[in-house]
Scaffold this motif. Structure first.
Motif, PDB file in Angstrom:
ATOM      1  N   GLU A  17       0.856  -1.180   0.000  1.00  0.00           N
ATOM      2  CA  GLU A  17       0.000   0.000   0.000  1.00  0.00           C
ATOM      3  C   GLU A  17       0.894   1.233   0.000  1.00  0.00           C
ATOM      4  O   GLU A  17       1.914   1.267   0.673  1.00  0.00           O
ATOM      5  CB  GLU A  17      -0.910  -0.002   1.227  1.00  0.00           C
ATOM      6  N   GLY A  18       0.527   2.233  -0.803  1.00  0.00           N
ATOM      7  CA  GLY A  18       1.326   3.453  -0.941  1.00  0.00           C
ATOM      8  C   GLY A  18       0.870   4.253  -2.143  1.00  0.00           C
ATOM      9  O   GLY A  18      -0.315   4.487  -2.324  1.00  0.00           O
ATOM     10  N   HIS A  19       1.824   4.638  -3.017  1.00  0.00           N
ATOM     11  CA  HIS A  19       1.549   5.410  -4.225  1.00  0.00           C
ATOM     12  C   HIS A  19       2.409   4.817  -5.333  1.00  0.00           C
ATOM     13  O   HIS A  19       3.631   4.982  -5.317  1.00  0.00           O
ATOM     14  CB  HIS A  19       1.889   6.880  -3.996  1.00  0.00           C
ATOM     15  N   PHE A  20       1.779   4.121  -6.282  1.00  0.00           N
ATOM     16  CA  PHE A  20       2.516   3.323  -7.246  1.00  0.00           C
ATOM     17  C   PHE A  20       2.235   3.720  -8.678  1.00  0.00           C
ATOM     18  O   PHE A  20       1.090   3.990  -9.045  1.00  0.00           O
ATOM     19  CB  PHE A  20       2.184   1.841  -7.063  1.00  0.00           C
ATOM     20  N   LEU A  21       3.286   3.719  -9.483  1.00  0.00           N
ATOM     21  CA  LEU A  21       3.171   3.873 -10.922  1.00  0.00           C
ATOM     22  C   LEU A  21       3.130   2.471 -11.512  1.00  0.00           C
ATOM     23  O   LEU A  21       4.089   1.702 -11.381  1.00  0.00           O
ATOM     24  CB  LEU A  21       4.370   4.650 -11.483  1.00  0.00           C
ATOM     25  N   LEU A  22       2.030   2.143 -12.159  1.00  0.00           N
ATOM     26  CA  LEU A  22       1.877   0.832 -12.777  1.00  0.00           C
ATOM     27  C   LEU A  22       2.462   0.848 -14.186  1.00  0.00           C
ATOM     28  O   LEU A  22       2.642   1.904 -14.791  1.00  0.00           O
ATOM     29  CB  LEU A  22       0.400   0.450 -12.824  1.00  0.00           C
ATOM     30  N   THR A  23       2.750  -0.329 -14.721  1.00  0.00           N
ATOM     31  CA  THR A  23       3.295  -0.439 -16.071  1.00  0.00           C
ATOM     32  C   THR A  23       2.381   0.230 -17.087  1.00  0.00           C
ATOM     33  O   THR A  23       2.836   0.772 -18.090  1.00  0.00           O
ATOM     34  CB  THR A  23       3.508  -1.925 -16.427  1.00  0.00           C
ATOM     35  N   ILE A 178       2.471  12.654  -2.101  1.00  0.00           N
ATOM     36  CA  ILE A 178       2.978  11.346  -1.670  1.00  0.00           C
ATOM     37  C   ILE A 178       3.942  10.830  -2.737  1.00  0.00           C
ATOM     38  O   ILE A 178       3.600  10.794  -3.919  1.00  0.00           O
ATOM     39  CB  ILE A 178       1.819  10.358  -1.430  1.00  0.00           C
ATOM     40  N   PRO A 179       5.164  10.460  -2.356  1.00  0.00           N
ATOM     41  CA  PRO A 179       6.161  10.022  -3.340  1.00  0.00           C
ATOM     42  C   PRO A 179       5.661   8.833  -4.173  1.00  0.00           C
ATOM     43  O   PRO A 179       5.039   7.902  -3.656  1.00  0.00           O
ATOM     44  CB  PRO A 179       7.363   9.610  -2.482  1.00  0.00           C
ATOM     45  N   LEU A 180       5.954   8.883  -5.460  1.00  0.00           N
ATOM     46  CA  LEU A 180       5.572   7.851  -6.416  1.00  0.00           C
ATOM     47  C   LEU A 180       6.660   6.786  -6.493  1.00  0.00           C
ATOM     48  O   LEU A 180       7.842   7.104  -6.591  1.00  0.00           O
ATOM     49  CB  LEU A 180       5.366   8.505  -7.789  1.00  0.00           C
TER      50      LEU A 180
END
Length: 190
Positions: A17-23, A178-180
């Motif tokens: 859980e957080g802040h994610f860049l998906l493909t 929130i950092p990516l």
């Protein structure tokens, strides 16, 4: 089975859980890092056996996966079905079958760890079909496509999840600073 899988995902740290860049380029607050689950042979065997039960109806002659994410789960699924396993990998940006003969005339099920857009699994299926195989189905540990994958039919999965996705310019996590993070098999943020 689903509750067991959820517990394994939790114990292994595979649900992040957080802040994610998906493909896909989208952002999400949740990420399924199945490599963390599959690093435990007992969990990998459990997931492979469960996927094998779901895809047995396709009567596959062979299981194929995209490298890198599908390697362990594809092998475990093939092992549970007692059929051969092959994988495709990217070469100069294109998915190719490099290390194995084409399974011409064989019924193939493509197995992946997580399906989001379906692009990697679809590329594997298309490569094998172009080589004379019959791509009969797709399976994944996690289906987070929300029914919108690019695959010709919905993948069989052990867990369908529907976490929110945002385009970069619409992401509330970006707006909050929130950092990516770019986890997974293609970690470079461009």
């Amino acid at each position: 089975m689903l509750e067991q899988l959820k517990e394994m995902m939790k114990e292994s740290g595979a649900h992040l859980e957080g802040h994610f860049l998906l493909t896909s380029g989208n952002h999400s607050s949740d990420y399924m890092q199945c490599a963390l689950l599959l690093r435990f042979p007992r969990y990998a065997a459990f997931a492979g056996e469960a996927l094998a039960e779901k895809i047995a109806k396709y009567s596959p002659d062979i299981i194929a996966s995209p490298a890198l994410g599908g390697l362990i789960i594809g092998h475990e699924t093939a092992k549970a079905l007692d059929v051969p396993f092959i994988f495709c990998e990217r070469q100069d940006g294109a998915m190719t079958l490099r290390r194995f003969p084409f399974p011409e005339g064989k019924r193939v099920v493509v197995i992946e760890d997580v399906v989001t857009t379906g692009v990697s699994s679809g590329e594997v299926g298309a490569v094998l079909a172009a080589g004379g195989a019959e791509w009969v189905g797709t399976g994944a540990v996690i289906d987070r496509s929300g029914g919108k994958s690019s695959l010709p039919s919905a993948p069989e999965s052990l867990w369908k999840v529907d976490f929110p996705l945002w385009k970069p310019g619409e992401c509330p996590l970006c707006a909050r600073g929130i950092p990516l993070v770019k986890p997974g098999s293609r970690p470079k943020i461009s």
